[in-house]
Design a protein around this motif. Sequence first.
Motif, short mmCIF file in Angstrom:
data_model
loop_
_atom_site.label_atom_id
_atom_site.label_comp_id
_atom_site.label_asym_id
_atom_site.label_seq_id
_atom_site.Cartn_x
_atom_site.Cartn_y
_atom_site.Cartn_z
N ASP A 141 0.86 -1.14 0.14
CA ASP A 141 -0.03 -0.09 0.09
C ASP A 141 0.76 1.35 -0.11
N MET A 142 0.32 2.35 -0.35
CA MET A 142 0.99 3.79 -0.13
C MET A 142 0.20 4.41 1.00
N PHE A 143 1.15 4.70 2.03
CA PHE A 143 0.58 5.73 3.20
C PHE A 143 1.02 7.09 3.18
N TYR A 144 0.13 7.94 3.58
CA TYR A 144 0.68 9.36 3.65
C TYR A 144 -0.44 10.12 4.66
N ASN A 145 0.06 11.12 4.97
CA ASN A 145 -1.14 11.70 5.75
C ASN A 145 -1.81 12.92 5.02
N LYS A 146 -2.96 13.48 5.60
CA LYS A 146 -3.87 14.44 4.78
C LYS A 146 -3.01 15.60 4.64
N ASN A 147 -2.28 16.30 5.60
CA ASN A 147 -1.56 17.32 5.12
C ASN A 147 -0.64 17.26 3.95
N THR A 148 0.17 16.11 3.92
CA THR A 148 0.76 15.70 2.76
C THR A 148 -0.03 15.90 1.30
#
Length: 311
Positions: A274-281
Amino acid sequence: MLSVLAPTSDLTDREFFLLFCHFGTLSKVAKFLDTHPSKISRAIKCLEHKLDTQLIKRDGKKLILTREGILYRDSITKAFHEILSQEYILRKKVFKKTIKIFFHNMPGLLFMDNVLNDCIRKFPRILFNYEIAPYLSPDHLEDDCLFIGNGRNSFISEDTIRKNIFSDPLLIGSSITNPEIEKGRIYDIADLYDKKIINSSSYIIQYFNEAGLPHDAKFRNIALSVGQSVDSIKFGVKNNCLFMTCRYNFEHTELADQIMQVPVKEKIDPYYIDMFYNKNTRNNPESKMVIDYLYREAKVFFSNLQKTLNS
């Protein structure tokens, strides 16, 4: 020796060589740089003279890398990326936004090797830092960070976005010489609990019972936890341990002829990338462009990988 390039050029002989490695022909490099192929040829010959080594040779009508050329290309690619990034900052006196990319497992590494140079060219104002990570951690989900790999059993904050790009069956393997494994026997997961086993890629194996309910396979004798599936295979073959790995790594390693699948009755949860990142990014316009680009490229790359697995 003085470089054959004009003093005003931003590119070195070494950088011309890397561009040739990427495009494959002098004419394509020349078209990309809007110059003449002879300029590229002279730069590479100058580099060969400095190194006292032939980097490219003619094979019929084509120019190809020599063995030394391949080794040299591989050895300088990462160093070139880091040096060029710093030189860009010094020359242009501009701030480059940094995006950190973390990944684990061999498919993730293959993808990054294929796409990273394109990222550097496509987003010249962004500095890419990338490294292997054994598992997903909170540090990988900070602003302007991406994680590519498996993290479904890790603590994930509420603002995390996860997009699936690949899944592959997870298998239990063993050396063909392992005396603890009976050839031709189909095991219950519980039968393997006390065997020596390696927890591959920090993945907690999950299986489904006859009622379809999920259960964690809590092996009691985990010999080693490793961050790379290929490492687990090598360790397992050498030490007669069981190991867990996805089918791609099971079938496409140099040790494939020395390993066997240990069949089990229960269905095992597949391995995910999977690809993970936060909403700010995601909400940052520059980061969003990188995320969208990587996601599109990953879907294409892993779709082709899946076709290879199924062929």
